[in-house]
Design a protein around this motif. Structure first.
Motif, PDB file in Angstrom:
ATOM      1  N   GLU A  16      31.452  -2.147  -1.509  1.00  0.00           N
ATOM      2  CA  GLU A  16      30.591  -2.105  -2.691  1.00  0.00           C
ATOM      3  C   GLU A  16      31.366  -2.129  -3.996  1.00  0.00           C
ATOM      4  OE1 GLU A  16      28.046   1.283  -2.455  1.00  0.00           O
ATOM      5  OE2 GLU A  16      26.944   0.560  -0.687  1.00  0.00           O
ATOM      6  N   ILE A  17      32.640  -1.760  -3.936  1.00  0.00           N
ATOM      7  CA  ILE A  17      33.369  -1.604  -5.186  1.00  0.00           C
ATOM      8  C   ILE A  17      34.858  -1.853  -4.976  1.00  0.00           C
ATOM      9  CG2 ILE A  17      33.787   0.874  -4.885  1.00  0.00           C
ATOM     10  CD1 ILE A  17      33.264   1.230  -7.884  1.00  0.00           C
ATOM     11  N   ALA A  18      35.506  -2.394  -5.992  1.00  0.00           N
ATOM     12  CA  ALA A  18      36.963  -2.506  -6.049  1.00  0.00           C
ATOM     13  C   ALA A  18      37.439  -1.660  -7.220  1.00  0.00           C
ATOM     14  CB  ALA A  18      37.379  -3.958  -6.230  1.00  0.00           C
ATOM     15  N   LEU A  19      38.468  -0.865  -6.977  1.00  0.00           N
ATOM     16  CA  LEU A  19      39.029  -0.025  -8.027  1.00  0.00           C
ATOM     17  C   LEU A  19      40.374  -0.556  -8.477  1.00  0.00           C
ATOM     18  CD1 LEU A  19      38.515   3.772  -7.217  1.00  0.00           C
ATOM     19  CD2 LEU A  19      37.147   2.280  -8.667  1.00  0.00           C
ATOM     20  N   ARG A  20      40.594  -0.494  -9.769  1.00  0.00           N
ATOM     21  CA  ARG A  20      41.910  -0.762 -10.334  1.00  0.00           C
ATOM     22  C   ARG A  20      42.568   0.574 -10.651  1.00  0.00           C
ATOM     23  NH1 ARG A  20      43.472  -3.296 -16.282  1.00  0.00           N
ATOM     24  NH2 ARG A  20      45.733  -3.352 -15.927  1.00  0.00           N
ATOM     25  N   LEU A  21      43.765   0.797 -10.138  1.00  0.00           N
ATOM     26  CA  LEU A  21      44.520   2.016 -10.397  1.00  0.00           C
ATOM     27  C   LEU A  21      45.735   1.634 -11.232  1.00  0.00           C
ATOM     28  CD1 LEU A  21      44.386   3.370  -6.729  1.00  0.00           C
ATOM     29  CD2 LEU A  21      42.837   4.002  -8.608  1.00  0.00           C
ATOM     30  N   ARG A  22      45.595   1.733 -12.530  1.00  0.00           N
ATOM     31  CA  ARG A  22      46.646   1.275 -13.440  1.00  0.00           C
ATOM     32  C   ARG A  22      47.753   2.325 -13.557  1.00  0.00           C
ATOM     33  NH1 ARG A  22      48.059   2.090 -18.555  1.00  0.00           N
ATOM     34  NH2 ARG A  22      46.256   3.457 -18.921  1.00  0.00           N
ATOM     35  N   GLN A  23      48.995   1.877 -13.371  1.00  0.00           N
ATOM     36  CA  GLN A  23      50.133   2.772 -13.498  1.00  0.00           C
ATOM     37  C   GLN A  23      50.281   3.248 -14.935  1.00  0.00           C
ATOM     38  OE1 GLN A  23      52.357  -0.135 -10.368  1.00  0.00           O
ATOM     39  NE2 GLN A  23      53.639   0.750 -11.961  1.00  0.00           N
ATOM     40  N   LYS A  24      50.530   4.552 -15.090  1.00  0.00           N
ATOM     41  CA  LYS A  24      50.652   5.145 -16.422  1.00  0.00           C
ATOM     42  C   LYS A  24      52.114   5.388 -16.792  1.00  0.00           C
ATOM     43  CE  LYS A  24      47.594   8.476 -17.191  1.00  0.00           C
ATOM     44  NZ  LYS A  24      46.716   9.658 -16.924  1.00  0.00           N
ATOM     45  N   GLY A  25      52.989   4.554 -16.275  1.00  0.00           N
ATOM     46  CA  GLY A  25      54.407   4.711 -16.557  1.00  0.00           C
ATOM     47  C   GLY A  25      55.222   4.613 -15.287  1.00  0.00           C
ATOM     48  N   PRO A  26      56.546   4.753 -15.411  1.00  0.00           N
ATOM     49  CA  PRO A  26      57.404   4.676 -14.225  1.00  0.00           C
ATOM     50  C   PRO A  26      57.128   5.833 -13.273  1.00  0.00           C
ATOM     51  CG  PRO A  26      58.663   5.396 -16.125  1.00  0.00           C
ATOM     52  CD  PRO A  26      57.315   4.990 -16.642  1.00  0.00           C
ATOM     53  N   PRO A  27      57.410   5.662 -11.987  1.00  0.00           N
ATOM     54  CA  PRO A  27      57.105   6.717 -11.002  1.00  0.00           C
ATOM     55  C   PRO A  27      58.150   7.813 -10.982  1.00  0.00           C
ATOM     56  CG  PRO A  27      58.156   4.884  -9.921  1.00  0.00           C
ATOM     57  CD  PRO A  27      58.006   4.470 -11.364  1.00  0.00           C
TER      58      PRO A  27
END
Length: 411
Positions: free
Chosen positions: A109-120
């Motif tokens: 039903e849905i696709a999520l975008r998980l945007r990186q908020k900086g280096p890991p």
């Protein structure tokens, strides 16, 4: 952006990620393992239902994280656009195959975008107990403080601890069996003392059967999660206390009459306590006369481990516990742990306690780190589980399990 930093921002291409979100109501960590694709500094995942808990948590939480291949990325979740979703679906077909996508994601039903908020940040990959990548000699050469390293390892493990244990059949079997054995000794009027409570899974299951439990652990992260569980479930009879096992006498000030009738410690917490003599004195001081200490530790020789490796022709791993201390992996960090032969462990208690019972945990099932092999053949081996209650306490099997549970009574 420099080349090393840029390479850190691109996750390794492995099959799944762990998405860690905070519960919308409880604040407790919610861990889910997901297939994914990675495009333009963002992870993309598909969900069967748009209102499933992890989707709702991710969209609301400002502290979501992705753990992949020893790296932890802080991420911000949003609903992917139709254009992004189409690209994600095509990438899923390339990565996992058309059949997997059809079977699992045809009705997503849905696709999520998980945007990186900086280096890991770096975090070792959470693996099996004996998946350590360093030697004791190498660890020793770094001149680290043992107690601090143990606490840091279990702090690191805390968020994913319940998720890791719950997905391991052998671990859940050991937990259930340990609790069942303890319940044979308790009374509803009892106040109990737990040493090495972790996230409180055992205490929560035992709490309906007793008046109160004082649950202790060395790791601040574990105690913090237990406090969240207590608040979320409105549990009024569990009291979390951060304290080392060797300093357990410090809890006397919290106890009714400064004593309890039963103390317990499961899943090898005492293998990571280097000052066992101090622990024995301390726990004796908080137990009533004729009170019980029921505890389990990792064994120095496990017969099913040796047999499992022999069947796999891994003769060099017949007894990986031979030399002590042994390095174990906890929360992606390697720490030394001392495994004991049953007789060796009992010697610490002879002055203060009588040994009443010795039980293998388990006697016939393999160690938890070999869980995947057992589950694969469980359809033909499940009879072993039915035999455990009858053979686990019988000599010599009761001294040859992955763990050994002891029932001590104070003299």
């Amino acid at each position: 952006m420099s080349e090393p930093e840029n390479s850190m921002r691109v996750p390794p291409k492995i099959g799944t990620i762990k998405l860690i979100t905070a519960g919308r109501i409880t604040g407790l960590p919610h861990v889910v393992e997901l297939r994914y694709t990675h495009q333009d500094d963002s992870f993309y995942v598909l969900a069967g239902r748009a209102n499933t808990d992890w989707v709702s948590n991710a969209l609301k939480s400002e502290s979501s994280k992705v753990h992949v291949g020893g790296l932890v990325f802080k991420v911000e979740a949003s609903v992917a656009s139709e254009k992004e979703r189409k690209s994600v679906s095509e990438d899923f077909v390339r990565r996992y195959g058309r059949r997997v996508v059809k079977d699992w994601y045809a009705d997503a039903e849905i696709a999520l975008r998980l945007r990186q908020k900086g280096p890991p940040s770096l975090k070792g990959e959470v693996g099996g107990e004996l998946d350590s990548k360093s030697s004791f000699g190498a660890w020793q050469s770094r001149h680290l403080k043992y107690e601090s390293e143990v606490s840091a390892a279990f702090n690191s493990a805390s968020e994913e601890y319940d998720f890791t244990i719950s997905r391991n059949f052998v671990n859940t079997w050991i937990r259930s069996r340990s609790i069942s054995l303890l319940l044979n000794y308790i009374r509803r009027s009892d106040t109990l003392l737990e040493i090495g409570c972790g996230t409180g899974a055992e205490a929560i299951k035992i709490s309906p059967h007793v008046r109160r439990i004082f649950a202790t652990d060395v790791a601040k992260g574990m105690i913090g999660l237990l406090r969240l569980k207590i608040k979320a479930r409105r549990l009024e009879n569990i009291v979390p206390i951060e304290v080392r096992a060797s300093e357990i006498a410090r809890v006397r000030e919290y106890l009714p009459d400064h004593k309890v009738r039963i103390a317990y410690s499961f899943n090898g917490a005492l293998n990571c306590e280097p000052h066992l003599i101090e622990f024995v004195r301390g726990v004796s001081s908080v137990l009533e006369e004729d009170g019980y200490l029921i505890c389990s530790i990792r064994n120095r020789l496990c017969i099913t481990e040796a047999l499992s490796h022999a069947v796999a022709l891994q003769f060099g791993r017949l007894n990986p516990r031979k030399f002590q201390p042994i390095m174990v992996s906890v929360g992606g960090r390697d720490i030394p742990s001392t495994y004991y032969a049953p007789s060796e462990f009992v010697d610490f208690f002879r002055v203060e306690f009588k040994l009443r019972k010795t039980i293998a945990l388990p006697a016939l099932l393999p160690p938890a780190y070999l869980n995947s092999y057992y589950v694969r053949f469980r359809h033909v081996m499940s009879i072993l589980e039915r035999l455990e209650p009858y053979l686990g306490g019988s000599f010599p099997l009761n001294r040859l399990g992955d763990q050994t549970l002891f029932v001590f009574q104070k003299m």
